[in-house]
Design a protein around this motif. Structure first.
Motif, mmCIF file in Angstrom:
data_model
loop_
_atom_site.group_PDB
_atom_site.id
_atom_site.type_symbol
_atom_site.label_atom_id
_atom_site.label_comp_id
_atom_site.label_asym_id
_atom_site.label_seq_id
_atom_site.Cartn_x
_atom_site.Cartn_y
_atom_site.Cartn_z
ATOM 1 N N ARG A 9 0.945 -1.148 0.313
ATOM 2 C CA ARG A 9 -0.013 0.091 0.195
ATOM 3 C C ARG A 9 0.740 1.255 0.182
ATOM 4 O O ARG A 9 0.706 2.062 -0.801
ATOM 5 N N TYR A 43 -8.133 6.920 1.249
ATOM 6 C CA TYR A 43 -8.703 6.073 0.302
ATOM 7 C C TYR A 43 -8.031 4.806 -0.094
ATOM 8 O O TYR A 43 -8.273 3.998 -1.077
ATOM 9 N N GLY A 45 -6.545 2.237 0.634
ATOM 10 C CA GLY A 45 -6.344 0.813 1.185
ATOM 11 C C GLY A 45 -6.408 -0.320 0.212
ATOM 12 O O GLY A 45 -5.713 -1.339 0.488
ATOM 13 N N ASP A 46 -6.923 -0.104 -1.134
ATOM 14 C CA ASP A 46 -6.799 -1.084 -2.201
ATOM 15 C C ASP A 46 -6.043 -0.544 -3.397
ATOM 16 O O ASP A 46 -6.395 -1.124 -4.488
ATOM 17 N N THR A 48 -3.193 -0.904 -4.266
ATOM 18 C CA THR A 48 -2.140 -1.931 -5.134
ATOM 19 C C THR A 48 -3.109 -2.414 -6.246
ATOM 20 O O THR A 48 -2.448 -3.070 -7.360
ATOM 21 N N GLN A 49 -4.447 -2.703 -6.287
ATOM 22 C CA GLN A 49 -5.239 -3.219 -7.119
ATOM 23 C C GLN A 49 -6.033 -2.270 -7.818
ATOM 24 O O GLN A 49 -6.880 -2.612 -8.997
ATOM 25 N N ALA A 50 -6.092 -1.099 -7.467
ATOM 26 C CA ALA A 50 -7.259 -0.304 -7.892
ATOM 27 C C ALA A 50 -6.909 0.220 -9.403
ATOM 28 O O ALA A 50 -5.566 0.143 -9.850
ATOM 29 N N THR A 71 -10.619 3.562 -8.096
ATOM 30 C CA THR A 71 -11.472 2.828 -7.242
ATOM 31 C C THR A 71 -11.175 2.594 -5.997
ATOM 32 O O THR A 71 -9.918 2.526 -5.651
ATOM 33 N N VAL A 72 -12.137 2.011 -5.028
ATOM 34 C CA VAL A 72 -11.803 1.927 -3.668
ATOM 35 C C VAL A 72 -12.507 0.621 -3.201
ATOM 36 O O VAL A 72 -13.524 0.079 -3.971
ATOM 37 N N PRO A 73 -11.930 0.232 -2.122
ATOM 38 C CA PRO A 73 -12.667 -1.167 -1.571
ATOM 39 C C PRO A 73 -14.261 -1.081 -1.526
ATOM 40 O O PRO A 73 -14.866 0.023 -1.108
ATOM 41 N N ARG A 74 -15.040 -2.019 -1.880
ATOM 42 C CA ARG A 74 -16.472 -2.367 -1.936
ATOM 43 C C ARG A 74 -16.946 -1.926 -0.486
ATOM 44 O O ARG A 74 -18.151 -1.538 -0.077
ATOM 45 N N ASP A 75 -16.060 -2.484 0.647
ATOM 46 C CA ASP A 75 -16.783 -2.314 1.977
ATOM 47 C C ASP A 75 -16.379 -0.918 2.721
ATOM 48 O O ASP A 75 -16.788 -0.626 3.749
#
Length: 310
Positions: A9, A43, A45-46, A48-50, A71-75
């Protein structure tokens, strides 16, 4: 500016910040480093995959800005996070309830955020599953949706913009909503159709450049607000791997950005769009800093849209 996904991250935040810094320097955009890093930290947190993209736009009012969206994590509740950290102010305006209404009434695939390196946090994207696009009439019935969507259903049907929606963008600064239709028009949009649409909602007469882009458009989206009874803005979007191949003359600022991006990655994908206003039109170019298999779904791109230059 396409990057392989960093493994941590912290690395992802630093890599994205470095790309923002480089682009901002090129465009002579002055911004506060700590403000940008704060959004990335909150924002990311994800990250690395966004999916990550940059956007530049024409016009004097937009020349001093560079937008970044990812994009951000769904949760994550992106709106609540913005409130809790002072990125947005609490309000009783319907814009504050729209994300909750959408999340409670529609199957949401994911979220994204959009910020200007100067203007700060702006927008939340709501991505609907491609297998469960939502009927535009259903969205018009949401209590917090701008009434102009319901008032425009006949307009949308007559002009063949689409029956379903796959993506929405809620702009909390401007208090507007972008509605991206899930069924792209076959064969683009004819010049007479573009003229008729803009005339009906009191927009400026389109330029020849806008009409040429309309013929290439993979999609159309509208912008609504809560103060106008009609559609506030109509935008036409073209997908391409080479903006220079489009049947238009690129604005100097956009051309500079394109060359910068292509030097870093000749295979970068772009979405070029023209937006109408009552006073004229302006142009926007989005480049993908990090592409992924889900980009076509998020952008509602037709299959194969970016296989070759447009």
């Amino acid at each position: 500016m396409s990057e392989a996904a960093p493994t941590t991250r912290q690395d992802a935040v630093q890599a994205l910040y470095s790309a923002i810094e480089e682009a901002a320097q090129l465009l002579e955009v002055e911004y506060a480093r700590d403000d940008v890093l704060r959004i990335l930290d909150l924002y990311g947190g994800d990250l690395t995959q966004a999916l990550v993209a940059f956007r530049v736009a024409t016009g004097a009012r937009r020349a001093g800005e560079l937008d970044c969206r990812f994009t951000v994590p769904r949760d994550v509740d992106p709106y609540q996070l913005a409130l809790e950290n002072g990125l947005l102010e609490k309000t009783d305006h319907p814009v504050a309830r729209l994300l909750a209404d959408l999340s409670e009434n529609c199957p949401v695939e994911g979220y994204g955020i959009d910020f200007g390196v100067v203007g700060g946090f702006k927008k939340i994207w709501v991505v609907l599953p491609r297998t469960a696009l939502q009927d535009v009439t259903k969205l018009a019935g949401l209590p917090s949706m701008p009434p102009s969507l319901g008032a425009s259903l006949d307009f949308i049907a007559r002009h063949g913009l689409g029956d379903t929606v796959g993506l929405l963008g809620i702009d909390y600064r401007s208090r507007t909503v972008n509605i991206y239709f899930g069924e792209p028009p076959a064969g683009g949009i004819a010049p007479e159709s573009v003229r008729a649409m803009l005339r009906e909602v009191d927009q400026a007469e389109p330029s020849e450049q806008m009409l040429r882009l309309g013929r290439e458009a993979f999609g159309v989206y509208v912008t609504l607000d809560w103060d106008s009874p009609v559609i506030a803005r109509i935008s036409l979007a073209v997908a391409t791997t080479d903006p220079a191949s489009l049947p238009v003359e690129l604005d100097d600022r956009i051309g500079l950005f394109v060359r910068h991006v292509q030097r870093a990655d000749p295979n970068t994908k772009f979405v070029y769009a023209v937006a109408s206003t009552p006073d004229g039109e302006y142009y926007k170019l989005q480049s993908y800093y990090r592409w992924g298999a889900t980009v076509p779904e998020i952008m509602q791109l037709p299959e194969g849209a970016l296989a070759d230059p447009v």
